[in-house]
Design an enzyme around this catalytic site. Structure first.
Site: not given
Length: 532
Positions: A113, A158, A203-204, A345, A347, A419, A469, A477
């Site tokens: 991806r 993204h 994305n997000e 995604n 986490y 992710e 990821w 970032w």
């Protein structure tokens, strides 16, 4: 044969049968408990891959006709990024992509991806020309992935877009951005769609609205107190407008794809949201249980309720009233059902505490937060092992919970975990390269999250892929290069890539099958029989 010998032979045979049963028990236990998770616990056609995004790895920020994007501009202002890092070079994937694809092939993944840099294709959005060198780069990337049997999962947007769109009309705060996005998406479908079977529009959007328009930590850094101290913005209203425009941009791109490309190109198209799961801060407390449910709604359902069901969640309407934008009847027709799959995604999990009936920290007691204070700590104890990001903890049960949430709320649509990843806590980020390569905590993280995912699949969730990821350590970032999520170590001085222990584990996980396993069992059984 003499009785004693026969008796001995019988004992030996019984012992072997007993050992074989123990071995079988061990194997079945391994599938259900804390033993190593196995590839065979997932469907045969399951996608296992890794993930990156354009700004985070490509570099070459002024090369071959690429225009400036918002991150190029933002990272060059001192103080915006840890250590004043930027993505000018990043992993230099733009020049090293062939090596990177070879590295991917050696892992044994069947999917990758990545995202397309908007300003590499359209340096000035729809106000300028298409950049042929940008098109050529992604065509070459896709062709070389396919040559090696790796399926491209392509994210159109993204987090990075041409700075000109921000300067001209304020980007996502304006409905004009919808047109720009659809224009960009169409160029992608035309140029890459005959080879790309899996598209992700955005994305997000839920995280972007939060980071760029509530807390102001991402460009264009809009915010207002108590959320942050930006020179411009309104943290209560702007994120709602931005999300509205992103949902409509997504839905219009999907409509275009379905009407003009899908039948001849044969791909599918969806969108990816950040899915954190929330648990009540106080045990057996009804108010905190409601707060946990609201936190999920105000983060995840904010994005997916409109896209699947055609409108924002009723709870959001209830608390936000007229501030929440409305979809016109024509827009509802476009938005509802505008995805072929749901990208998750995931986490971490966090605690949620009620802020309607309890006193709360300023900012969390606001409608935009769903009146829910969220935290990873309770009575001085964290919800799971800490990681490099102060808001992310190791809580494997959250994976199963987030997938089940999607299954139940959205009629078990196809799901991709687009992710999931780990970065070591700050004290470990400082370690020498040799120690960073021995990333056993990352291996344990992925094993435990995959076990939780396998449970959700056994219980009927239609999950079709899992992406780590990240493929490489990269530009994270606002944290710059201080967080390392890669399963490959990158030396940012030399740009050399080295597989960490996690890359070796992933390769083993992907290549050791049940067939190998049963072959090993048959071998040991044969050997035992020969001994007799």
């Amino acid at each position: 044969m003499p009785l004693a010998v026969a008796h001995h032979h019988h004992d030996h045979h019984q012992l072997l049968s007993f050992l074989f049963i123990i071995l079988l028990l061990y194997v079945s236990l391994a599938q259900t408990s804390n033993y190593d998770v196995k590839r065979s616990e997932f469907p045969d056609d399951f996608f296992f891959g890794t993930t990156t995004s354009s700004y985070q790895i490509e570099g070459a920020y002024l090369e071959d006709g690429k225009g400036l994007n918002t991150w190029d501009v933002f990272t060059h202002i001192p103080g915006n990024i840890d250590n004043n890092d930027n993505g000018d070079v990043a992993d230099d994937h733009y020049h090293l992509f062939l090596d990177d694809i070879e590295l991917m092939q050696s892992l044994g993944v069947n999917a990758y991806r990545f995202s397309i840099s908007w300003s590499r294709i359209l340096p000035r959005g729809r106000f300028g020309e298409v950049n042929p060198l940008g098109i050529a780069f992604y065509n070459s990337l896709i062709d070389n992935l396919l040559l090696r049997g790796i399926e491209p999962f392509v994210t159109i947007y993204h987090l990075d877009f041409p700075q000109e769109l921000e300067d001209r009309y304020g980007s996502w705060l304006s409905p004009l951005m919808q047109e720009d996005f659809v224009y960009f998406a169409e160029i992608c479908f035309k140029n890459f769609g005959h080879k790309t079977k899996h598209w992700i529009t955005i994305n997000e959007p839920n995280l972007f609205a939060e980071m760029a328009y509530i807390t102001g930590l991402y460009p264009p850094c809009h915010c207002s107190p108590p959320f942050g101290n930006c020179s411009i913005g309104n943290s209560d209203i702007e994120p709602l407008i931005v999300m509205h425009n992103m949902i409509l941009a997504h839905a219009k791109a999907v409509k275009l794809y379905r009407e003009s490309f899908q039948s001849k190109q044969g791909g599918s198209i969806g969108i990816v949201g950040l899915a954190t799961t929330y648990e009540p801060f106080r045990v057996n407390n009804g108010l905190d249980e409601e707060a946990a449910s609201r936190a999920m709604i105000f983060q995840f359902a904010w994005l997916f309720d409109p896209i699947v069901h055609g409108d924002y969640p009723p709870e959001m309407r209830h608390y936000l009233g007229g501030e929440l934008p409305k979809f016109s009847p024509e827009e509802i027709n476009i938005v509802k059902g505008s995805t072929d799959f749901i990208g998750v995604n995931h986490y971490t999990a966090l605690y949620a505490k009620d802020c309607i009936h309890s006193s709360c920290i300023p900012g969390w007691d606001r409608p935009i937060r769903g009146f829910a204070y969220t935290t990873g700590e309770r009575n001085g104890v964290t919800i799971g092992e800490p990681t490099g990001n102060p808001l992310l903890f190791v809580v494997p049960r959250g994976m199963e919970k987030s997938v089940n949430y999607v299954k139940e709320r959205y009629n078990n649509m196809p799901i991709y975990v687009t992710e999931n990843g780990y970065s070591p806590p700050p004290q470990e980020q400082e370690l020498e390269e040799a120690e960073l390569l021995q990333d056993l905590n990352r291996v344990n993280y992925h094993k435990s999250y995959l076990r939780a995912l396998a449970r959700a699949i056994r219980n009927g969730a239609d999950v079709r892929g899992y992406f780590i990821w990240s493929f490489l350590d990269n530009f994270e970032w606002a944290s710059g290069y201080s967080l390392r999520y890669g399963i490959h170590y990158v030396d940012f001085q030399t740009l050399e890539r080295k597989p960490k222990h996690s890359a070796k584990w992933y390769k083993k996980f992907l290549t050791i099958t049940d067939r190998n396993m049963s072959a090993m069992m048959i071998e040991s059984e044969t050997a035992a029989k020969e001994e007799i």
